[in-house]
Design an enzyme around this catalytic site. Structure first.
Site, mmCIF file in Angstrom:
data_model
loop_
_atom_site.group_PDB
_atom_site.id
_atom_site.type_symbol
_atom_site.label_atom_id
_atom_site.label_comp_id
_atom_site.label_asym_id
_atom_site.label_seq_id
_atom_site.Cartn_x
_atom_site.Cartn_y
_atom_site.Cartn_z
ATOM 1 N N LYS A 209 -2.615 -8.632 81.043
ATOM 2 C CA LYS A 209 -1.589 -8.277 82.019
ATOM 3 C C LYS A 209 -0.243 -8.087 81.317
ATOM 4 O O LYS A 209 0.454 -7.111 81.539
ATOM 5 C CB LYS A 209 -1.521 -9.385 83.070
ATOM 6 C CG LYS A 209 -0.506 -9.149 84.145
ATOM 7 C CD LYS A 209 -0.623 -10.228 85.210
ATOM 8 C CE LYS A 209 0.604 -10.193 86.103
ATOM 9 N NZ LYS A 209 0.579 -11.242 87.126
ATOM 10 N N GLU A 215 -3.632 -14.485 71.539
ATOM 11 C CA GLU A 215 -5.074 -14.394 71.269
ATOM 12 C C GLU A 215 -5.555 -12.942 71.392
ATOM 13 O O GLU A 215 -6.238 -12.419 70.502
ATOM 14 C CB GLU A 215 -5.869 -15.242 72.278
ATOM 15 C CG GLU A 215 -5.714 -16.736 72.125
ATOM 16 C CD GLU A 215 -4.547 -17.300 72.916
ATOM 17 O OE1 GLU A 215 -3.594 -16.539 73.217
ATOM 18 O OE2 GLU A 215 -4.572 -18.499 73.217
ATOM 19 N N GLY A 269 -3.059 -13.214 87.101
ATOM 20 C CA GLY A 269 -4.137 -13.057 86.115
ATOM 21 C C GLY A 269 -5.444 -13.668 86.581
ATOM 22 O O GLY A 269 -6.510 -13.052 86.490
ATOM 23 N N ARG A 270 -5.379 -14.881 87.134
ATOM 24 C CA ARG A 270 -6.619 -15.578 87.505
ATOM 25 C C ARG A 270 -7.228 -15.062 88.807
ATOM 26 O O ARG A 270 -8.261 -15.547 89.242
ATOM 27 C CB ARG A 270 -6.388 -17.092 87.550
ATOM 28 C CG ARG A 270 -5.210 -17.541 88.395
ATOM 29 C CD ARG A 270 -4.868 -19.004 88.119
ATOM 30 N NE ARG A 270 -3.676 -19.431 88.819
ATOM 31 C CZ ARG A 270 -2.440 -19.303 88.355
ATOM 32 N NH1 ARG A 270 -2.236 -18.733 87.181
ATOM 33 N NH2 ARG A 270 -1.406 -19.748 89.041
ATOM 34 N N GLU A 355 -5.195 -24.065 87.112
ATOM 35 C CA GLU A 355 -3.951 -23.398 86.721
ATOM 36 C C GLU A 355 -3.087 -23.159 87.970
ATOM 37 O O GLU A 355 -1.867 -23.116 87.887
ATOM 38 C CB GLU A 355 -4.257 -22.063 86.016
ATOM 39 C CG GLU A 355 -3.079 -21.515 85.215
ATOM 40 C CD GLU A 355 -3.465 -20.391 84.264
ATOM 41 O OE1 GLU A 355 -3.677 -20.646 83.064
ATOM 42 O OE2 GLU A 355 -3.574 -19.235 84.717
ATOM 43 N N HIS A 386 -30.529 -33.323 84.947
ATOM 44 C CA HIS A 386 -31.018 -33.971 83.722
ATOM 45 C C HIS A 386 -29.862 -34.216 82.760
ATOM 46 O O HIS A 386 -30.074 -34.425 81.570
ATOM 47 C CB HIS A 386 -32.095 -33.107 83.074
ATOM 48 C CG HIS A 386 -33.256 -32.904 83.983
ATOM 49 N ND1 HIS A 386 -34.334 -33.768 84.035
ATOM 50 C CD2 HIS A 386 -33.487 -31.965 84.944
ATOM 51 C CE1 HIS A 386 -35.188 -33.353 84.957
ATOM 52 N NE2 HIS A 386 -34.687 -32.265 85.523
ATOM 53 N N LYS A 513 2.173 -22.721 73.943
ATOM 54 C CA LYS A 513 2.268 -21.407 73.288
ATOM 55 C C LYS A 513 3.482 -21.377 72.363
ATOM 56 O O LYS A 513 3.398 -20.917 71.224
ATOM 57 C CB LYS A 513 2.428 -20.300 74.344
ATOM 58 C CG LYS A 513 1.203 -20.008 75.170
ATOM 59 C CD LYS A 513 1.470 -18.790 76.057
ATOM 60 C CE LYS A 513 0.441 -18.615 77.137
ATOM 61 N NZ LYS A 513 0.754 -17.577 78.104
HETATM 62 O O1 F6P Z 1 -2.069 -18.762 79.432
HETATM 63 C C1 F6P Z 1 -2.117 -18.525 80.755
HETATM 64 C C2 F6P Z 1 -2.226 -17.089 81.108
HETATM 65 O O2 F6P Z 1 -0.973 -16.598 81.355
HETATM 66 C C3 F6P Z 1 -3.147 -16.923 82.295
HETATM 67 O O3 F6P Z 1 -2.543 -17.174 83.491
HETATM 68 C C4 F6P Z 1 -3.643 -15.540 82.102
HETATM 69 O O4 F6P Z 1 -4.779 -15.302 82.854
HETATM 70 C C5 F6P Z 1 -3.883 -15.526 80.612
HETATM 71 O O5 F6P Z 1 -2.825 -16.292 80.081
HETATM 72 C C6 F6P Z 1 -3.932 -14.171 79.967
HETATM 73 O O6 F6P Z 1 -2.761 -13.454 80.153
HETATM 74 P P1 F6P Z 1 -2.675 -11.916 79.874
HETATM 75 O O7 F6P Z 1 -3.595 -11.224 80.804
HETATM 76 O O8 F6P Z 1 -1.248 -11.545 80.125
HETATM 77 O O9 F6P Z 1 -3.058 -11.679 78.439
#
Ligand code: F6P
Length: 522
Positions: A209, A215, A269-270, A355, A386, A513
């Site tokens: 987003k 990452e 995002g979620r 979150e 189990h 972060k």
């Molecule tokens: O670290 C949290 C977050 O902001 C989430 O809310 C989001 O889904 C994820 O990182 C990834 O964010 P982006 O889609 O901006 O890479």
């Protein structure tokens, strides 16, 4: 319109719930059933083929009435209206929360700052369809003229967990494409995925987003480098597409204009798998199935928006969860789907729920003095039986459970399915009823274990009285999965409203972060 900022513990309903809790807290589920033989019917909710049985909860009619009263006093009704209308209910980020608009096929105008967003939503859906069809019918070729066989979604959090969960859940409806997910910044994770792939036949979807997530950017760059070892910059347009709100950064990365799928700041995002973030889903199961998923979610949206609280599935589930969290002081909730297809549901819900509602400052900017966000975890049945179910049956903690089941399996194998569902119902019953001293005594006597009765009896007793919700669908279809996910989304919303917190920001992930950036010396 602004959300009201009502401290739930200051309502009359809360005070009455506290008194009611003292009346009911020691009542056993067995007793509740004996007192009301009609309990199963009285505590049943229904929507299409979805049946929710609430009768195995430590509640009676009065509990639900009081919880309902709490929803009224915290003005849930207006909050629901503001949510669907696109008011700025994500106050701390100054945004609307409109993932529901992404699955609204009514063609009704949805205005944000006087702009009708339903037009952009429709155009994006068309673009997803066109792209999916082109890749699936083989018109979209890789740089050496070969057909695409593999798709890699590069993203993390909401840009990974939702699509990954749905692609896994709908494997039965799979197209010929193989879908992979790279999320962790762990290079070994990237390498393990790349080593299986041929750059000539692989398509990469970079989903972020913000397009600033460490990452995703690191992984995308590594993948691009790997790709360029055998292709040229000019070939990138045949292999890289992106989903983002940050067009500048996407272009800077090198994604061709026509390969950019938009995202909007009014989709969290979620909650974004319904948008172009779900492109991998569309490729995995075809656009029609993706649309069915959206339609199922919309069905739940309509139910949530228009059904009185006492019959409203997400509302009642949210209220019962508050009952355990804030009155019984439960620490966690467990999610138990009885299908391997939903093995990623718990990790997906962990982000969605934790979150969103893992907050301790209320909407007045004050620290709360009551519990908020639940901890959720889980795994599929029967595997969980189990693994960790021992603790639910005989441990010291009260862990309300959501049992999610399907009347039919997808491949048939009815003997397996009958056994699976026998286990499903057996767990619910065992948790509810337990096994008394007298029953254990009799069992041991009948099986000839006379001389062990004294030493073993206490260990074989099950206290029971462990609550659960039974959530039952006909079968795992894209439509039903859409309903299920939206049900949890709205449960999250209701709880955030009632706990008087802001569910749609996530400042709590920022400090780590920041520090990682400082600690990293590259
Ligand atoms: O670290 C949290 C977050 O902001 C989430 O809310 C989001 O889904 C994820 O990182 C990834 O964010 P982006 O889609 O901006 O890479």
């Amino acid at each position: 319109m602004a959300l009201k900022n009502i401290n739930p513990t200051k309502t009359t309903a809360w005070v009455n719930l506290l008194a009611h809790f003292n009346e009911i807290k020691n009542l056993h589920l067995r007793t509740l059933s004996e007192k009301n033989p009609n309990r199963k019917n009285d505590f049943k909710l229904q929507l299409e083929n979805l049946e929710v049985d609430l009768s195995n909860n430590r509640i009676d009619r009065k509990t639900l009435q009081l919880l309902n009263q709490l929803a009224i006093e915290t003005d849930l009704a207006s909050a629901i209206q503001y949510y669907f209308k696109g008011d700025t209910i994500n106050v701390t980020e100054k945004r609307a929360v409109l993932h529901t608009a992404l699955r609204d096929f009514s063609q009704q105008e949805i205005l944000i700052e006087n702009k009708n967003i339903s037009l952009e939503i429709g155009q994006t859906l068309d673009k997803i369809k066109q792209f999916t069809d082109e890749v699936l019918n083989g018109n979209w070729k890789g740089f050496s003229g070969k057909t695409i066989t593999d798709v890699v979604n590069i993203g993390i959090g909401g840009s990974d967990l939702g699509p990954q969960m749905v692609v896994e859940a709908l494997k039965f409806y799979k197209t010929p494409l193989n879908i992979h997910f790279i999320s962790n910044i762990d290079g070994d994770h990237v390498q393990e995925t790349l080593k299986k792939l041929n750059p000539e036949t692989t398509l990469f979807i970079i989903v972020s987003k913000t397009f600033t997530t460490q990452e995703t950017l690191t992984n995308a760059l590594t993948v691009k480098k790997w790709f360029l070892t055998c292709a040229t910059e000019n070939d990138i347009k045949k292999h890289f597409v992106a989903v983002s709100t940050n067009l500048t950064m996407v272009k800077e990365f090198g994604v061709a204009d026509e390969n950019i799928f938009p995202m909007w700041d009014w989709v969290g995002g979620r909650f974004s798998l319904w948008s172009a973030v779900g492109l991998s889903i569309s490729l995995a199961v075809g656009f029609n199935n993706f649309k069915q998923l959206l339609k199922g979610a919309n069905q739940m949206d309509q139910h949530f928006k228009n059904t009185p609280f006492e019959k409203n599935i997400p509302v009642v589930l949210a209220l019962i969860s508050i009952w355990y969290n804030n009155f019984f002081k439960s620490e966690t909730e467990v999610i138990l789907p009885y299908t391997e297809y939903l093995k990623s549901l718990a990790p997906y819900l962990q982000q969605a729920i934790m979150e969103s509602n893992g907050k301790s400052i209320d909407r007045n900017g004050e620290p709360v003095n009551y519990q908020t966000g639940t901890i959720v975890w889980g795994s599929t049945g029967t595997n969980s039986q189990h693994a960790f179910m021992q603790l639910l049956h005989q441990g010291t903690k009260l862990i309300p459970a959501d049992f999610i089941g399907f009347k039919e399996s997808l491949y048939g194998l009815t003997e397996h399915h009958d056994k699976l569902m026998a286990n499903f119902y057996a767990q619910i019953q065992a948790l509810k009823e337990g096994k008394t001293k007298e029953e254990v005594h009799l069992d041991m006597k009948v099986s000839g274990q006379f001389n062990q009765i004294e030493s073993l009896l206490p260990y074989k007793v099950f206290e029971g009285n462990k609550p659960s919700n039974t959530i039952l669908f006909d079968k795992l279809t894209p439509f039903n999965l859409g309903m299920l996910i939206a049900m949890y989304e709205h449960k999250i919303f209701v709880q955030g409203i009632m706990w008087n917190i802001y569910s749609f920001d996530q400042f709590g992930v920022e400090l780590g972060k920041e520090l990682a950036n400082k600690i990293y010396k590259g």
